[in-house]
Design a protein around this motif. Sequence first.
Motif, PDB file in Angstrom:
ATOM      1  N   CYS A  54       0.871  -1.174   0.000  1.00 23.75           N
ATOM      2  CA  CYS A  54       0.000   0.000   0.000  1.00 23.75           C
ATOM      3  C   CYS A  54       0.907   1.222   0.000  1.00 23.75           C
ATOM      4  N   MET A  55       1.077   1.800  -1.172  1.00 22.48           N
ATOM      5  CA  MET A  55       2.077   2.863  -1.350  1.00 22.48           C
ATOM      6  C   MET A  55       1.834   4.048  -0.422  1.00 22.48           C
ATOM      7  N   LEU A 177      -0.614   6.880   8.855  1.00 22.27           N
ATOM      8  CA  LEU A 177      -1.079   8.008   8.051  1.00 22.27           C
ATOM      9  C   LEU A 177      -1.085   7.601   6.580  1.00 22.27           C
ATOM     10  N   GLY A 178      -1.993   8.186   5.830  1.00 26.33           N
ATOM     11  CA  GLY A 178      -1.997   7.965   4.385  1.00 26.33           C
ATOM     12  C   GLY A 178      -1.536   9.243   3.701  1.00 26.33           C
ATOM     13  N   ILE A 179      -0.693   9.095   2.702  1.00 23.00           N
ATOM     14  CA  ILE A 179      -0.099  10.280   2.067  1.00 23.00           C
ATOM     15  C   ILE A 179      -0.723  10.459   0.676  1.00 23.00           C
ATOM     16  N   ASP A 180      -0.724  11.703   0.219  1.00 24.25           N
ATOM     17  CA  ASP A 180      -1.362  11.976  -1.070  1.00 24.25           C
ATOM     18  C   ASP A 180      -0.301  12.164  -2.145  1.00 24.25           C
ATOM     19  N   PRO A 181      -0.190  11.232  -3.074  1.00 20.50           N
ATOM     20  CA  PRO A 181       0.835  11.364  -4.129  1.00 20.50           C
ATOM     21  C   PRO A 181       0.547  12.513  -5.081  1.00 20.50           C
ATOM     22  N   TYR A 182      -0.560  13.209  -4.849  1.00 18.76           N
ATOM     23  CA  TYR A 182      -0.800  14.376  -5.688  1.00 18.76           C
ATOM     24  C   TYR A 182       0.232  15.464  -5.428  1.00 18.76           C
ATOM     25  N   TYR A 193      10.752   5.171  -3.143  1.00 20.08           N
ATOM     26  CA  TYR A 193      10.423   4.154  -2.150  1.00 20.08           C
ATOM     27  C   TYR A 193      10.124   2.823  -2.842  1.00 20.08           C
ATOM     28  N   LEU A 194       9.405   2.919  -3.953  1.00 25.62           N
ATOM     29  CA  LEU A 194       9.030   1.696  -4.676  1.00 25.62           C
ATOM     30  C   LEU A 194      10.272   0.969  -5.191  1.00 25.62           C
ATOM     31  N   ASP A 195      11.229   1.747  -5.691  1.00 30.79           N
ATOM     32  CA  ASP A 195      12.493   1.138  -6.132  1.00 30.79           C
ATOM     33  C   ASP A 195      13.137   0.348  -5.002  1.00 30.79           C
ATOM     34  N   LYS A 196      13.188   0.986  -3.848  1.00 31.77           N
ATOM     35  CA  LYS A 196      13.815   0.355  -2.685  1.00 31.77           C
ATOM     36  C   LYS A 196      13.056  -0.911  -2.310  1.00 31.77           C
ATOM     37  N   TRP A 197      11.729  -0.790  -2.306  1.00 29.83           N
ATOM     38  CA  TRP A 197      10.892  -1.927  -1.919  1.00 29.83           C
ATOM     39  C   TRP A 197      11.112  -3.095  -2.886  1.00 29.83           C
ATOM     40  N   ASP A 205       6.911 -12.235  -7.130  1.00 26.09           N
ATOM     41  CA  ASP A 205       6.598 -12.303  -8.574  1.00 26.09           C
ATOM     42  C   ASP A 205       5.539 -11.280  -8.941  1.00 26.09           C
ATOM     43  N   ILE A 206       4.634 -11.062  -7.982  1.00 27.29           N
ATOM     44  CA  ILE A 206       3.485 -10.193  -8.272  1.00 27.29           C
ATOM     45  C   ILE A 206       3.363  -9.170  -7.153  1.00 27.29           C
ATOM     46  N   VAL A 207       3.339  -7.899  -7.521  1.00 21.05           N
ATOM     47  CA  VAL A 207       3.109  -6.850  -6.534  1.00 21.05           C
ATOM     48  C   VAL A 207       1.634  -6.491  -6.566  1.00 21.05           C
ATOM     49  N   ARG A 208       0.980  -6.697  -5.416  1.00 21.91           N
ATOM     50  CA  ARG A 208      -0.442  -6.355  -5.370  1.00 21.91           C
ATOM     51  C   ARG A 208      -0.584  -5.029  -4.667  1.00 21.91           C
ATOM     52  N   PHE A 209      -0.889  -3.997  -5.446  1.00 24.09           N
ATOM     53  CA  PHE A 209      -1.050  -2.653  -4.877  1.00 24.09           C
ATOM     54  C   PHE A 209      -2.413  -2.505  -4.193  1.00 24.09           C
ATOM     55  N   THR A 210      -2.382  -1.897  -2.984  1.00 27.04           N
ATOM     56  CA  THR A 210      -3.626  -1.686  -2.208  1.00 27.04           C
ATOM     57  C   THR A 210      -3.908  -0.205  -2.055  1.00 27.04           C
ATOM     58  N   SER A 211      -4.637   0.350  -2.929  1.00 29.88           N
ATOM     59  CA  SER A 211      -4.854   0.053  -4.338  1.00 29.88           C
ATOM     60  C   SER A 211      -4.050   1.099  -5.081  1.00 29.88           C
ATOM     61  N   VAL A 212      -4.502   2.348  -5.097  1.00 28.15           N
ATOM     62  CA  VAL A 212      -3.621   3.390  -5.595  1.00 28.15           C
ATOM     63  C   VAL A 212      -3.525   4.452  -4.485  1.00 28.15           C
TER      64      VAL A 212
END
Lengths: 717, 717
Positions: A54-55, A177-182, A193-197, A205-212
Amino acid sequence: MKNGRFTLPAEAGMEKETLELAEKWGADAIRDSDGTVLSPEITELDFDILSTLCMIRADQDWNRSHKHHCQQKYLMSDPRTAEADTLVIDLMSGYSKDQFELDTVNDAKKYWDVIDRTTGEVVDPSKWSLSAADGTVTITGASPWHVYTVNFLVFQIWESTSMYNHITNNWTSPHQLGIDPYQPETRAHLLEYLDKWLDEHPNTDIVRFTSVAYQFPIVKNEALETRWQDWCSYRDCISAKALDDFEKKKGYRLRSEDLVDAGYYNATDRLPTKAYRDWVDFVNEFTTDFAREWVEKVHARGKKAVMFFCDHWIGTEPYGERFESMGFDGLVNPVINGTELRRMSDAPTSISKEVRFYPYFFPVNLVGEPLFVGEGGDPVRECKEYWAKARRAMLRKGVDRIGYGGYLNLAVKFPEFLDSVEVVANEFRQILDHADKGAAYAMPGKVVIVTAWGKLRSWMIGEDWPSGGFLEALSGLQVDVHFMSFDELKKDGLPEDTSVLINYGKARSSWSGGTYWTDPKVVETVRAFIAGGGGFFGVCEPTAIEHQGRLLQLEDVLGVWRSTPSNVRSNNVITGKRPSQHFITADVNGTVDLGELAGVTYAANPEVEVLSTKGDNITLAANRFGKGRSVYMAGFTLSIDNIRLVQRALYWAAGKDKEFTRWNTSNPATECAAFVEAGYCAVTNQSADAQKTTLYDGDGNGQEISLDPYEMKWVKI
Amino acid sequence: MKNGRFTLPAEAGMEKETLELAEKWGADAIRDSDGTVLSPEITELDFDILSTLCMIRADQDWNRSHKHHCQQKYLMSDPRTAEADTLVIDLMSGYSKDQFELDTVNDAKKYWDVIDRTTGEVVDPSKWSLSAADGTVTITGASPWHVYTVNFLVFQIWESTSMYNHITNNWTSPHQLGIDPYQPETRAHLLEYLDKWLDEHPNTDIVRFTSVAYQFPIVKNEALETRWQDWCSYRDCISAKALDDFEKKKGYRLRSEDLVDAGYYNATDRLPTKAYRDWVDFVNEFTTDFAREWVEKVHARGKKAVMFFCDHWIGTEPYGERFESMGFDGLVNPVINGTELRRMSDAPTSISKEVRFYPYFFPVNLVGEPLFVGEGGDPVRECKEYWAKARRAMLRKGVDRIGYGGYLNLAVKFPEFLDSVEVVANEFRQILDHADKGAAYAMPGKVVIVTAWGKLRSWMIGEDWPSGGFLEALSGLQVDVHFMSFDELKKDGLPEDTSVLINYGKARSSWSGGTYWTDPKVVETVRAFIAGGGGFFGVCEPTAIEHQGRLLQLEDVLGVWRSTPSNVRSNNVITGKRPSQHFITADVNGTVDLGELAGVTYAANPEVEVLSTKGDNITLAANRFGKGRSVYMAGFTLSIDNIRLVQRALYWAAGKDKEFTRWNTSNPATECAAFVEAGYCAVTNQSADAQKTTLYDGDGNGQEISLDPYEMKWVKI
């Protein structure tokens, strides 16, 4: 291993059981649940490893240090009545301070409004002031005895899923806390962060995003009770920056009231305004923009990306035009009934779809009763009931994969439950095997549901959750359901091969259509369709909006009229026909119970066939209009009997009553799905009792079938 | 003879019984019923002879030869859907041709309108034509699939009372016609006729006119079933000439649609438009003008003239400003319950008022069941029940005279019934004797009901007839009820000594007030009154109109909010207080049953006291607002328990709960009326069972009283 299509929740320390159950259930993927670190024993096997991410919640350090990048929303202060010309409003009164923090960063005079709710007028900003310190607005020059509210912005400082888990499961960990990528800085950070993750998850094999990015809104009061909730609302995706950018993009500025909507907050049941539709479109565009970047990064590592169709799904719109542009490889979602199954399976995308069934392997069930832990839980029964609902929908239109969630250590204590899941997995795969060769037989022609939202809110009409209502009935019937908006209907008319048009819902709602029924183009189109031989099925308050002396605008089509306070002096003098038997009610045993009804309905013409009444109130009626037919049903509550009524109503309205014994069953507690190309017909028992039924083949020839509770039998055809 | 105030129906051939009953019941007037010719034995005695005369029906020869002076009305043809660009509408389809004849005399293009009910637009007169011969209108250039109606004029060729008697009592005599004195030639003729009639009735002391010119409308279909009826409607007083004169008088022309009102015909339950109010005023003016001429003629002969307040009462408006100018000496009316009694007794005129009680001495009762003839009739029971309802209202505000109607030959067969009537007559006279010295004690302050109609429709709110509802409860309570319009409230505010303001009725109705509640002046006035210490009592859907996010506009005052389809996503999170006991519900035994409820109501603030619920739905609540108090009641159905609830609600709202044991009774099945000046208190039993009760005097001291069924006892005080 069987033939896969099944995702298993893995559990550290349960390696042996994980492997055994993977074999028993035919799992080909392992789900790395939140908080579970899989052992090498498992990760090195030939399973696809699915990890959730969950990004917006992932980097709590960042979120905490960028609190003003947290997601925002408008709240309307609770209405307060001025007793004099000064009124002080405590903005957060009635709202959770755990969940929300007043926005004292962005200019209140620019983004907020104080509204006189007695007149509906916006109060001149010079007449009010904010005290940021104590969270109050003071209105000077108020009109005594008028009611005032303030539309104000807050930061959501407790992410909704985190909050849900704390409240429901008594978690005590720090609030997330939830952050706003806007916010551009946060957007850039999340990519890093995603690169690091990804670096840290080589086995995934599969990244399941929760959600956007944006959760469906849940608004809590001080006692953390839910004040407002709407699974489809664009209320939790606001920021001052987005509001400014909206103006640049759309050419006009949204007022706070466009989003606050007098405290209705554009609930999905409301007829959407142009401003709200524009806002949905704007959020959809920028949400899909972030998500595309994330998916690209995952693909660059040779991994797949799938999206969860729940929680933070707002802005992604799986039924929208931008969905596929994000590049996800799959869509995954929990599914509690047939409606939710169809919401997944009908989504207009060719990417892989996976559903997760109930019961979760959790101590308690959905309504908090003991399930795998404590007295009285019956996971086997729950497994069968949920599957029976999903299965009938799956037989109409399937998904690609299934799975379960929760803790294996709970499930393994119930061997019979493990067997039930095996049945589910096998039945699911059997269905797919047959359906691969061609879909199950359905009544010829499209059954079109017209709503203000159309296909964007396919299978999302808000009904009694989790049992479901009218849509749930439709989800497993052998009819080809399509959603259409009134605007499409006005522009393009109905599809050529429409057999029945359905109008369902409460008066004035987005579902029933409200003022759309005063639009000449709408009624012209619909009447012409029916008169030409089409079918109409009106349920609850169809075509209802008071206009020119009538509440039901298609009174002529429906053959009934509905009383209002305005026509209370008009008597019911038309009886209509009262046939002793009718195709639609042929299976009714006893009385028709359609649940709670709104208003009282009378016959509008002497020829209407009144099929059921409750006192003077007509609850079910069949009428002819030109070459077409119409059925009126005053309400709906889900039951096996009422599902059959809907099925018969659709066949009758379509003029296909003669074809009712083509691929159908005699006993309403049973259903069938004929995969003609595959040469097999599934016959299912939807009840907890053994049933006998006659299966009618494509030529109407019957054969007797006996079924155990909830059993599905395959009959070679 | 006792002390009179009683009118007896005389019957030819029953001279002896007439005289005996006159003695038994204390009659001082004899009613010369329709069709009864009194013998000289009776007419020569010292009774006042009352003869009835219905002017508009009296000279059938004239009426038949002046058919186009018959009363007119607008009908709206039943809606028809155009299938092509030509549509033929059979105007009279669905309407009785016995009752109505199409007006082919006056110019259809001038007085009629064809309306496209899909768009609401009036069709250009060049696009339609009338075929007078076959009673159809043909529309050319219609929009296919639009719905059309025609507003057209008819002559009513069967007078409504004649029609009622034919239908109800199976009369077979020729249909009578009603003539419209608005036509100058007919007006002049009726004056001549009256002279002749007076010549022929030398023994008549009192001429009872039935009533003036215009019947409350009853519209029948081909099967003579009632399609539409409204006791207060100005729909049956139309003529082409009156429409033309209206334009001259009021400066604008009424369109047919002003009176047809999309088929709602300005039902009294609708918020009246300015045009409809103007029409009422115009009709009232010309009706009182004829009536004045008639009364003057009667007076010139030294006779009295009284008016029947039913049947053709439209245009006379006993609560209106022109009423007394007609010069009537009395008002007379049948009365079935307390509401109708108060409708008479509260009328703001000092002329003599007489009511006629049920049961009529007819073979069958009001609902057509055997009464004086046939198996199972119980005239004694009916007499007691009707009187118990009227008596409690009479104790609050009395009329001057009472009487009965019907055939003496039926009554004399039931000696016990004759005794019951004697009880009624004596109790009535006792009440008047005491009330003459001063009215019964009432809770201090005015209880004001605000409606769109105000005092013009005092005690005329359409409720379940004949049992009555909320007004019936009020009619006999020890409170001082006043009716007021929203317009008066806006202009003058509430009377200084108002204790409680009542808002009662369905949402959007003229009773509840609809859009008046969006008027700032209304809510300011009402809130200021309550906050200053006033009481509010909201019943059914008080202050209800959806506006600025709420249905109940005085949510703050009422302490409750009502769910709508728009706020279905809002949850009920406020519980309110749930007191284990409360003044208002102190006499409730078991559950509160308020009958059918509209919508679901929740607590709007934590301080509201929730006194009764039905599931989640709050049905009774008490709230404080400033120094004032408010009670919310979700519905009302008449019962002894609910009358007590209303009584307690009013006392509580008024802040007079401490005074509840001043001149009151402990047992809700009993009531009292203290005539303090006279030194007597009436204690009544409203039930069919014997009751014990404590009577509390003006200081709250109690004494035990036992009462037989329906008994009234006078206690010296």
